[in-house]
Enzyme design. Structure first.
Site, PDB file in Angstrom:
ATOM      1  N   SER A  98       1.071  -1.255   0.005  1.00 22.85           N
ATOM      2  CA  SER A  98       0.038  -0.012  -0.199  1.00 22.85           C
ATOM      3  C   SER A  98       0.881   1.221  -0.086  1.00 22.85           C
ATOM      4  O   SER A  98       1.786   1.362  -0.861  1.00 22.85           O
ATOM      5  CB  SER A  98      -0.956  -0.199   1.043  1.00 22.85           C
ATOM      6  OG  SER A  98      -1.981   0.990   0.982  1.00 22.85           O
ATOM      7  N   ASP A 213      -9.908  -5.464  -3.945  1.00 24.68           N
ATOM      8  CA  ASP A 213      -9.294  -4.404  -3.002  1.00 24.68           C
ATOM      9  C   ASP A 213     -10.438  -3.162  -2.885  1.00 24.68           C
ATOM     10  O   ASP A 213     -10.567  -2.610  -4.123  1.00 24.68           O
ATOM     11  CB  ASP A 213      -8.002  -4.047  -3.411  1.00 24.68           C
ATOM     12  CG  ASP A 213      -7.282  -3.083  -2.552  1.00 24.68           C
ATOM     13  OD1 ASP A 213      -8.009  -2.344  -1.819  1.00 24.68           O
ATOM     14  OD2 ASP A 213      -6.104  -3.126  -2.667  1.00 24.68           O
ATOM     15  N   HIS A 241      -7.638  -5.878   0.383  1.00 24.92           N
ATOM     16  CA  HIS A 241      -6.473  -4.970   0.358  1.00 24.92           C
ATOM     17  C   HIS A 241      -5.215  -5.756   1.476  1.00 24.92           C
ATOM     18  O   HIS A 241      -4.298  -5.359   1.707  1.00 24.92           O
ATOM     19  CB  HIS A 241      -6.660  -3.753   1.304  1.00 24.92           C
ATOM     20  CG  HIS A 241      -5.826  -2.725   0.949  1.00 24.92           C
ATOM     21  ND1 HIS A 241      -5.165  -2.303  -0.108  1.00 24.92           N
ATOM     22  CD2 HIS A 241      -4.905  -1.935   1.909  1.00 24.92           C
ATOM     23  CE1 HIS A 241      -4.414  -1.454  -0.048  1.00 24.92           C
ATOM     24  NE2 HIS A 241      -4.191  -1.150   1.145  1.00 24.92           N
TER      25      HIS A 241
END
Length: 265
Positions: A98, A213, A241
């Site tokens: 991320s 996600d 995610h």
């Protein structure tokens, strides 16, 4: 083992260094608002295959120092450079999840990929981050009821079922950070634009991204793959995610195959 590296006067980052004798080194760069501990399910397995696992906590997060200022991609990339230089690392793989993926990309651009031979970008916030309206709502929650914000985040984060105990563990990781650093990085994500950084990436790159996600959509990974000629995109079919946990066995296997440490099935 764990130790601290001073990245600037008065600011030390916590480093988790597992299997220092390993022949292949991966530097794990966690996502917002977590810490190196999010990679527990990689640390459990990868050292068995000769991987040295180095997890660092960004400034403001985990066990690292928490200054009030210094939360921009250049500073975070510079912190990473100090760690790589002080540990004498060469030919390492940067694995960023991320926001950690965005830090890895900025490092490649700002520091010409010093010491890095490959990238693994996991649900990466690249080349853009979070829509400003979403970020502003999260910042407001962070500054007024951070525990509840983290509960909401947990519900959005995973596609697969997570037990109540696991969810609490996840929230606790976020609570290790300071409130000001949590808000500052979310503001940074709302302004993120790393399009210009991508041309600096010439090393082999593995992109892992959950197709479910809800934080960084899978379409962003598809667009990223097209902009990186040296990249390979592996969809995680049963993940949101958090594929590092949701599909941990496949995740670890794919990374090991890409590194050439196990044969492809």
């Amino acid at each position: 083992m764990g130790y601290f590296v001073e990245v600037e006067k008065g600011v030390k980052l916590f480093i988790h260094d597992l299997n220092p004798a390993g022949k292949t080194t991966i530097v794990f760069i966690h996502g917002w608002p977590l810490s190196h501990k999010q990679f527990e399910y990689q640390f459990n397995v990868l050292p068995q295959y000769g991987v040295r696992c180095i997890g660092l906590d960004w400034r403001g997060f985990g066990k690292s120092d928490k200054p009030y200022f210094g939360y921009d991609f250049d500073r975070l990339a510079d912190d990473l450079r100090v760690v790589i230089d002080q540990l004498g690392l060469r030919n390492v793989i940067l694995l960023g999840h991320s926001t950690g993926g965005a830090i890895a990309v900025r490092y490649m651009s700002r520091h010409q990929g010093q010491g890095v031979s490959g990238l693994v970008l996991v649900d990466a916030a690249v080349p853009t981050g979070i829509p400003p309206e979403t970020a502003n709502s999260i910042i407001d929650q962070t500054l007024n009821d951070r525990p509840n914000m983290l509960i909401d985040l947990t519900n959005q984060f995973f596609f697969q079922y997570a037990t109540r105990a696991f969810q609490q563990w996840f929230v606790d990781l976020g609570l290790e950070a300071s409130g000001w650093s949590t808000a500052a990085i979310m503001k940074l994500l709302s302004e993120a634009d790393l399009h210009a950084d991508l041309s600096s990436i010439t090393v082999p790159t593995l992109i892992l991204h959950g197709i479910h996600d809800q934080v960084i959509p899978f379409s962003q990974a598809e667009a990223l793959q097209k902009q990186l000629p040296t990249s390979q995109l592996i969809p995680l079919l049963y993940s949101g995610h958090g594929g590092f946990w949701e599909e941990r066995e496949r995740f670890n296997r794919v990374v090991l195959e890409w590194l050439g440490l196990v044969q492809q099935e």
